[in-house]
Motif scaffolding. Structure first.
Motif, PDB file in Angstrom:
ATOM      1  N   ASN A 162      12.104   1.485  -0.219  1.00  0.00           N
ATOM      2  CA  ASN A 162      11.362   2.681  -0.667  1.00  0.00           C
ATOM      3  C   ASN A 162      10.991   3.607   0.481  1.00  0.00           C
ATOM      4  O   ASN A 162      10.340   4.635   0.275  1.00  0.00           O
ATOM      5  CB  ASN A 162      10.070   2.267  -1.384  1.00  0.00           C
ATOM      6  CG  ASN A 162      10.356   1.427  -2.601  1.00  0.00           C
ATOM      7  OD1 ASN A 162      11.436   1.528  -3.178  1.00  0.00           O
ATOM      8  ND2 ASN A 162       9.420   0.588  -2.993  1.00  0.00           N
TER       9      ASN A 162
ATOM     10  N   GLY B 225       2.019  -0.397   1.090  1.00  0.00           N
ATOM     11  CA  GLY B 225       2.521   0.070  -0.218  1.00  0.00           C
ATOM     12  C   GLY B 225       2.177   1.523  -0.460  1.00  0.00           C
ATOM     13  O   GLY B 225       1.618   1.885  -1.497  1.00  0.00           O
TER      14      GLY B 225
ATOM     15  N   HIS C  59      -1.200   9.784  -0.858  1.00  0.00           N
ATOM     16  CA  HIS C  59      -2.483   9.397  -0.262  1.00  0.00           C
ATOM     17  C   HIS C  59      -2.460   9.635   1.245  1.00  0.00           C
ATOM     18  O   HIS C  59      -3.375  10.240   1.803  1.00  0.00           O
ATOM     19  CB  HIS C  59      -2.786   7.922  -0.554  1.00  0.00           C
ATOM     20  CG  HIS C  59      -3.226   7.671  -1.965  1.00  0.00           C
ATOM     21  ND1 HIS C  59      -2.920   6.520  -2.647  1.00  0.00           N
ATOM     22  CD2 HIS C  59      -3.947   8.437  -2.823  1.00  0.00           C
ATOM     23  CE1 HIS C  59      -3.448   6.578  -3.864  1.00  0.00           C
ATOM     24  NE2 HIS C  59      -4.065   7.741  -3.995  1.00  0.00           N
TER      25      HIS C  59
ATOM     26  N   ALA D 149      -3.593   0.823  -1.991  1.00  0.00           N
ATOM     27  CA  ALA D 149      -3.972   1.312  -3.317  1.00  0.00           C
ATOM     28  C   ALA D 149      -2.944   0.862  -4.345  1.00  0.00           C
ATOM     29  O   ALA D 149      -1.732   1.036  -4.147  1.00  0.00           O
ATOM     30  CB  ALA D 149      -4.064   2.845  -3.312  1.00  0.00           C
ATOM     31  N   ASN D 150      -3.458   0.287  -5.413  1.00  0.00           N
ATOM     32  CA  ASN D 150      -2.610  -0.044  -6.568  1.00  0.00           C
ATOM     33  C   ASN D 150      -1.441  -0.963  -6.229  1.00  0.00           C
ATOM     34  O   ASN D 150      -0.324  -0.769  -6.743  1.00  0.00           O
ATOM     35  CB  ASN D 150      -2.073   1.251  -7.205  1.00  0.00           C
ATOM     36  CG  ASN D 150      -3.162   1.982  -7.944  1.00  0.00           C
ATOM     37  OD1 ASN D 150      -3.944   1.380  -8.657  1.00  0.00           O
ATOM     38  ND2 ASN D 150      -3.223   3.303  -7.756  1.00  0.00           N
TER      39      ASN D 150
ATOM     40  N   VAL E  55       5.073  -7.466   2.383  1.00  0.00           N
ATOM     41  CA  VAL E  55       3.991  -8.318   2.900  1.00  0.00           C
ATOM     42  C   VAL E  55       4.418  -9.753   3.172  1.00  0.00           C
ATOM     43  O   VAL E  55       3.833 -10.427   4.007  1.00  0.00           O
ATOM     44  CB  VAL E  55       2.737  -8.300   1.993  1.00  0.00           C
ATOM     45  CG1 VAL E  55       2.133  -6.919   1.934  1.00  0.00           C
ATOM     46  CG2 VAL E  55       3.038  -8.834   0.604  1.00  0.00           C
ATOM     47  N   GLN E  56       5.466 -10.218   2.469  1.00  0.00           N
ATOM     48  CA  GLN E  56       5.907 -11.602   2.687  1.00  0.00           C
ATOM     49  C   GLN E  56       6.873 -11.726   3.864  1.00  0.00           C
ATOM     50  O   GLN E  56       7.318 -12.829   4.178  1.00  0.00           O
ATOM     51  CB  GLN E  56       6.529 -12.188   1.405  1.00  0.00           C
ATOM     52  CG  GLN E  56       7.748 -11.461   0.868  1.00  0.00           C
ATOM     53  CD  GLN E  56       7.399 -10.329  -0.101  1.00  0.00           C
ATOM     54  OE1 GLN E  56       6.424  -9.627   0.088  1.00  0.00           O
ATOM     55  NE2 GLN E  56       8.221 -10.139  -1.113  1.00  0.00           N
TER      56      GLN E  56
ATOM     57  N   GLU F 275       5.879   0.852   3.666  1.00  0.00           N
ATOM     58  CA  GLU F 275       6.459   0.608   2.341  1.00  0.00           C
ATOM     59  C   GLU F 275       7.530  -0.466   2.461  1.00  0.00           C
ATOM     60  O   GLU F 275       7.988  -0.771   3.561  1.00  0.00           O
ATOM     61  CB  GLU F 275       7.098   1.881   1.771  1.00  0.00           C
ATOM     62  CG  GLU F 275       6.436   2.471   0.547  1.00  0.00           C
ATOM     63  CD  GLU F 275       6.257   1.503  -0.636  1.00  0.00           C
ATOM     64  OE1 GLU F 275       7.034   0.550  -0.782  1.00  0.00           O
ATOM     65  OE2 GLU F 275       5.325   1.706  -1.404  1.00  0.00           O
ATOM     66  N   GLN F 276       7.941  -0.995   1.327  1.00  0.00           N
ATOM     67  CA  GLN F 276       9.066  -1.913   1.313  1.00  0.00           C
ATOM     68  C   GLN F 276      10.294  -1.135   1.795  1.00  0.00           C
ATOM     69  O   GLN F 276      10.429   0.055   1.488  1.00  0.00           O
ATOM     70  CB  GLN F 276       9.295  -2.439  -0.093  1.00  0.00           C
ATOM     71  CG  GLN F 276       8.060  -3.133  -0.658  1.00  0.00           C
ATOM     72  CD  GLN F 276       8.399  -3.983  -1.857  1.00  0.00           C
ATOM     73  OE1 GLN F 276       8.827  -5.108  -1.701  1.00  0.00           O
ATOM     74  NE2 GLN F 276       8.206  -3.442  -3.045  1.00  0.00           N
TER      75      GLN F 276
HETATM   76  C1  LIG Z   1       1.993   1.189  -8.083  1.00  0.00           C
HETATM   77  S1  LIG Z   1       2.691   1.505  -6.513  1.00  0.00           S
HETATM   78  C2  LIG Z   1       1.311   2.235  -5.651  1.00  0.00           C
HETATM   79  C3  LIG Z   1       1.742   3.269  -4.663  1.00  0.00           C
HETATM   80  C4  LIG Z   1       0.627   4.033  -3.973  1.00  0.00           C
HETATM   81  N1  LIG Z   1      -0.141   3.174  -3.108  1.00  0.00           N
HETATM   82  C5  LIG Z   1      -0.273   4.697  -4.995  1.00  0.00           C
HETATM   83  O1  LIG Z   1      -1.420   4.274  -5.167  1.00  0.00           O
HETATM   84  O2  LIG Z   1       0.182   5.651  -5.624  1.00  0.00           O
HETATM   85  C6  LIG Z   1       2.807  -0.114  -5.796  1.00  0.00           C
HETATM   86  C7  LIG Z   1       3.452  -0.126  -4.437  1.00  0.00           C
HETATM   87  O3  LIG Z   1       3.383  -1.436  -3.894  1.00  0.00           O
HETATM   88  C8  LIG Z   1       4.569  -1.677  -3.180  1.00  0.00           C
HETATM   89  N2  LIG Z   1       4.794  -3.126  -3.116  1.00  0.00           N
HETATM   90  C9  LIG Z   1       5.067  -3.960  -4.146  1.00  0.00           C
HETATM   91  N3  LIG Z   1       5.283  -5.203  -3.705  1.00  0.00           N
HETATM   92  C10 LIG Z   1       5.141  -5.175  -2.357  1.00  0.00           C
HETATM   93  C11 LIG Z   1       5.263  -6.149  -1.328  1.00  0.00           C
HETATM   94  N4  LIG Z   1       5.565  -7.403  -1.609  1.00  0.00           N
HETATM   95  N5  LIG Z   1       5.039  -5.761  -0.051  1.00  0.00           N
HETATM   96  C12 LIG Z   1       4.706  -4.473   0.240  1.00  0.00           C
HETATM   97  N6  LIG Z   1       4.599  -3.507  -0.692  1.00  0.00           N
HETATM   98  C13 LIG Z   1       4.808  -3.847  -1.980  1.00  0.00           C
HETATM   99  C14 LIG Z   1       5.644  -0.975  -4.003  1.00  0.00           C
HETATM  100  O4  LIG Z   1       6.785  -0.711  -3.235  1.00  0.00           O
HETATM  101  C15 LIG Z   1       4.930   0.264  -4.484  1.00  0.00           C
HETATM  102  O5  LIG Z   1       5.126   1.384  -3.670  1.00  0.00           O
END
Ligand SMILES: C[S@@+](CC[C@H](N)C(=O)[O-])C[C@H]1O[C@@H](n2cnc3c(N)ncnc32)[C@H](O)[C@@H]1O
Length: 193
Positions: free
Chosen positions: A60, A33, A39, A99-100, A84-85, A56-57
């Motif tokens: 994105n 993600g 980062h 992160a996040n 991730v799924q 990333e997904q």
């Molecule tokens: C709030 S953003 C955080 C982005 C970055 N890591 C940061 O800290 O600025 C959450 C990220 O999680 C990714 N994400 C959400 N669901 C996901 C999934 N099921 N598998 C992989 N990534 C996922 C989104 O695409 C998004 O870029």
């Protein structure tokens, strides 16, 4: 204009300090993600002996590659698609960093992420997760309480996870909590090994 996150800009310095404590051996790192890539772009060159692969997904990935394509550090690998799924890269990885993301993914996806990650980490591998967490079901601040409410209003599957729940998911895959660091703005870094 490149996608930009002010939060990522603010937290990258404090995250680096914690990563320096744990990313002590050469190896491969998978970032899950990676979002805007701020980062990855800034942290990867601080660890020249670690091959840093952001992910990333798929939808994105283009925005992420816009930032990373410029003048990438020698150890910054091209970003790869990862939801991730869905199917994961094989690994093994010495490190997995995210992160996040745990409050954005559903609890089911977080559990799956932990399971898949643990299968791909080396025996001495470390998983580092940055973000907000609740403790014993309680927010650590009013701002986190409000943030959690706003996430759930957006999508009931989102929400800040309990630290103890995350620790229990890792324990199911024989990884223990190695560190739990307080970070600015009521965030944490949890480290599993
Ligand atoms: C709030 S953003 C955080 C982005 C970055 N890591 C940061 O800290 O600025 C959450 C990220 O999680 C990714 N994400 C959400 N669901 C996901 C999934 N099921 N598998 C992989 N990534 C996922 C989104 O695409 C998004 O870029």
């Amino acid at each position: 204009m490149l996608p930009f996150s002010q939060a990522a800009e603010n937290n990258k310095g404090p995250i680096l300090q914690v990563l320096q404590e744990y990313l002590t051996r050469p190896g491969n790192l998978l970032e899950i993600g990676a979002g805007t890539g701020q980062h990855a772009q800034w942290l990867a060159p601080q660890f020249p002996e670690i091959g840093w692969t952001p992910s990333e997904q798929p939808e994105n990935l283009q925005a992420l590659n816009q930032r990373l394509g410029g003048e990438p550090a020698a150890n910054l690998r091209p970003a790869i698609p990862l939801r991730v799924q869905d199917a994961w890269p094989l690994g093994p990885f010495e490190y997995i960093f995210t992160a996040n993301t745990f409050h954005i993914m559903s609890a089911e996806q977080v559990a799956l992420c932990i399971e898949q990650a643990c299968q791909r980490l080396t025996g001495q591998g470390r998983f580092l997760v940055y973000g907000p967490f609740h403790y014993q079901g309680r927010p650590t601040s009013d701002s986190n309480r409000q943030f959690d409410e706003s996430l759930k209003a957006r999508d009931p599957a989102m929400g800040i996870r309990d630290q103890e729940w995350v620790v229990a998911r890792f324990a199911e895959h024989r990884r223990a909590l190695l560190g739990d660091h307080a970070m600015p703005a009521n965030n944490r870094v949890l480290v599993f090994a």
